[in-house]
Design a protein around this motif. Structure first.
Motif, PDB file in Angstrom:
ATOM      1  N   ASN A   1       0.846  -1.190   0.000  1.00  0.00           N
ATOM      2  CA  ASN A   1       0.000   0.000   0.000  1.00  0.00           C
ATOM      3  C   ASN A   1       0.876   1.231   0.000  1.00  0.00           C
ATOM      4  O   ASN A   1       1.826   1.325   0.775  1.00  0.00           O
ATOM      5  CB  ASN A   1      -0.917  -0.003   1.224  1.00  0.00           C
ATOM      6  CG  ASN A   1      -2.060  -0.972   1.050  1.00  0.00           C
ATOM      7  OD1 ASN A   1      -2.950  -0.748   0.250  1.00  0.00           O
ATOM      8  ND2 ASN A   1      -2.025  -2.071   1.805  1.00  0.00           N
ATOM      9  N   GLY A   2       0.546   2.168  -0.867  1.00  0.00           N
ATOM     10  CA  GLY A   2       1.358   3.353  -1.057  1.00  0.00           C
ATOM     11  C   GLY A   2       0.933   4.537  -0.216  1.00  0.00           C
ATOM     12  O   GLY A   2       0.302   4.392   0.835  1.00  0.00           O
ATOM     13  N   PRO A   3       1.269   5.727  -0.695  1.00  0.00           N
ATOM     14  CA  PRO A   3       1.120   6.950   0.086  1.00  0.00           C
ATOM     15  C   PRO A   3      -0.317   7.225   0.517  1.00  0.00           C
ATOM     16  O   PRO A   3      -1.262   7.009  -0.231  1.00  0.00           O
ATOM     17  CB  PRO A   3       1.632   8.052  -0.845  1.00  0.00           C
ATOM     18  CG  PRO A   3       1.594   7.478  -2.208  1.00  0.00           C
ATOM     19  CD  PRO A   3       1.766   6.001  -2.053  1.00  0.00           C
ATOM     20  N   ASN A   4      -0.413   7.688   1.750  1.00  0.00           N
ATOM     21  CA  ASN A   4      -1.644   8.129   2.394  1.00  0.00           C
ATOM     22  C   ASN A   4      -2.593   7.007   2.782  1.00  0.00           C
ATOM     23  O   ASN A   4      -3.601   7.258   3.436  1.00  0.00           O
ATOM     24  CB  ASN A   4      -2.379   9.171   1.540  1.00  0.00           C
ATOM     25  CG  ASN A   4      -1.548  10.404   1.324  1.00  0.00           C
ATOM     26  OD1 ASN A   4      -0.974  10.937   2.265  1.00  0.00           O
ATOM     27  ND2 ASN A   4      -1.456  10.851   0.085  1.00  0.00           N
TER      28      ASN A   4
ATOM     29  N   ALA B   1      10.645  -3.180  -2.028  1.00  0.00           N
ATOM     30  CA  ALA B   1       9.784  -4.317  -1.681  1.00  0.00           C
ATOM     31  C   ALA B   1       9.420  -5.129  -2.922  1.00  0.00           C
ATOM     32  O   ALA B   1       9.390  -6.364  -2.870  1.00  0.00           O
ATOM     33  CB  ALA B   1       8.525  -3.823  -0.975  1.00  0.00           C
ATOM     34  N   ILE B   2       9.152  -4.452  -4.027  1.00  0.00           N
ATOM     35  CA  ILE B   2       8.858  -5.169  -5.278  1.00  0.00           C
ATOM     36  C   ILE B   2      10.082  -5.949  -5.721  1.00  0.00           C
ATOM     37  O   ILE B   2       9.986  -7.127  -6.090  1.00  0.00           O
ATOM     38  CB  ILE B   2       8.367  -4.192  -6.371  1.00  0.00           C
ATOM     39  CG1 ILE B   2       6.995  -3.635  -5.995  1.00  0.00           C
ATOM     40  CG2 ILE B   2       8.317  -4.884  -7.742  1.00  0.00           C
ATOM     41  CD1 ILE B   2       6.539  -2.459  -6.856  1.00  0.00           C
ATOM     42  N   HIS B   3      11.240  -5.329  -5.680  1.00  0.00           N
ATOM     43  CA  HIS B   3      12.477  -6.032  -6.067  1.00  0.00           C
ATOM     44  C   HIS B   3      12.699  -7.257  -5.197  1.00  0.00           C
ATOM     45  O   HIS B   3      13.082  -8.320  -5.692  1.00  0.00           O
ATOM     46  CB  HIS B   3      13.683  -5.099  -5.952  1.00  0.00           C
ATOM     47  CG  HIS B   3      13.675  -3.968  -6.918  1.00  0.00           C
ATOM     48  ND1 HIS B   3      14.570  -2.936  -6.842  1.00  0.00           N
ATOM     49  CD2 HIS B   3      12.880  -3.680  -7.979  1.00  0.00           C
ATOM     50  CE1 HIS B   3      14.339  -2.073  -7.808  1.00  0.00           C
ATOM     51  NE2 HIS B   3      13.312  -2.503  -8.515  1.00  0.00           N
ATOM     52  N   ALA B   4      12.497  -7.118  -3.885  1.00  0.00           N
ATOM     53  CA  ALA B   4      12.729  -8.214  -2.942  1.00  0.00           C
ATOM     54  C   ALA B   4      11.694  -9.332  -3.079  1.00  0.00           C
ATOM     55  O   ALA B   4      11.914 -10.443  -2.590  1.00  0.00           O
ATOM     56  CB  ALA B   4      12.740  -7.673  -1.514  1.00  0.00           C
ATOM     57  N   ALA B   5      10.581  -9.054  -3.745  1.00  0.00           N
ATOM     58  CA  ALA B   5       9.516 -10.051  -3.881  1.00  0.00           C
ATOM     59  C   ALA B   5       9.919 -11.206  -4.803  1.00  0.00           C
ATOM     60  O   ALA B   5       9.437 -12.331  -4.633  1.00  0.00           O
ATOM     61  CB  ALA B   5       8.244  -9.394  -4.409  1.00  0.00           C
TER      62      ALA B   5
ATOM     63  N   LEU C   1       2.710  -4.435   3.670  1.00  0.00           N
ATOM     64  CA  LEU C   1       3.632  -3.319   3.873  1.00  0.00           C
ATOM     65  C   LEU C   1       2.982  -2.061   3.326  1.00  0.00           C
ATOM     66  O   LEU C   1       2.408  -2.082   2.235  1.00  0.00           O
ATOM     67  CB  LEU C   1       4.952  -3.580   3.135  1.00  0.00           C
ATOM     68  CG  LEU C   1       5.960  -2.429   3.128  1.00  0.00           C
ATOM     69  CD1 LEU C   1       6.553  -2.232   4.522  1.00  0.00           C
ATOM     70  CD2 LEU C   1       7.060  -2.687   2.116  1.00  0.00           C
ATOM     71  N   GLN C   2       3.085  -0.982   4.084  1.00  0.00           N
ATOM     72  CA  GLN C   2       2.625   0.322   3.619  1.00  0.00           C
ATOM     73  C   GLN C   2       3.781   1.291   3.732  1.00  0.00           C
ATOM     74  O   GLN C   2       4.544   1.271   4.700  1.00  0.00           O
ATOM     75  CB  GLN C   2       1.452   0.831   4.468  1.00  0.00           C
ATOM     76  CG  GLN C   2       0.821   2.138   3.982  1.00  0.00           C
ATOM     77  CD  GLN C   2       1.545   3.422   4.402  1.00  0.00           C
ATOM     78  OE1 GLN C   2       2.154   3.494   5.459  1.00  0.00           O
ATOM     79  NE2 GLN C   2       1.489   4.424   3.539  1.00  0.00           N
TER      80      GLN C   2
END
Length: 149
Positions: free
Chosen positions: A8-11, A60-64, A49-50
């Motif tokens: 989950n991204g910003p806000n 996080a995408i790279h580590a996935a 993760l946010q």
């Protein structure tokens, strides 16, 4: 065990208090708990993760790759601006579903453009937090071989 990363991204940390008429009254913790329960009932590990920081989401995408079988991404405002997130999704080759609580296609014109939609296997929007559960189910179906596209 099958593993899904929910990003989950910003806000989105402000869910429940930020524009509840648009995004609902559920908090992010409530949404994540709902996803955890849904995943557990299906035998799927859910990691959430946010971050309000694009670089954290990229990392996080790279580590996935090699760790998670699928990604569910609500990139928030980065949806409409981040070529970097699009490139990361393409690069890791982990099936990714884009999720939005509101129907971005019925909102302001700038929200109707999604850079990441070009890299994901599908987009779910407008169903509130239920969209996350739909995305979990869609990934599970894909893992079973029910969808090649």
């Amino acid at each position: 065990m099958t593993s899904i990363l929910i990003l989950n991204g910003p806000n989105l940390n402000l869910l429940g208090t930020r524009q509840p008429e648009v995004y609902g009254r559920e908090t992010l913790a409530m949404v994540e708990e709902k996803c955890q329960r849904h995943g557990t009932s299906a035998g799927v590990e859910i990691t959430c993760l946010q971050s309000n920081h694009e670089g954290v989401l990229l990392d996080a995408i790279h580590a996935a790759k090699g760790r998670h079988d699928g990604i569910i991404l609500n990139a928030g405002a980065f949806t409409h601006s981040s070529v970097a997130l699009m490139d990361a999704i393409y690069s890791v080759e982990v099936p990714t579903i884009e999720v939005h609580l509101s129907n971005i296609h019925a909102r302001e014109s700038f929200r109707q453009t999604s850079y990441i939609s070009k890299a994901v296997i599908g987009q779910i929007c407008g169903f509130g937090s239920f969209g996350y559960l739909m995305a979990i189910d869609a990934l599970i179906e894909r893992f079973k071989g029910g969808s090649d596209e």
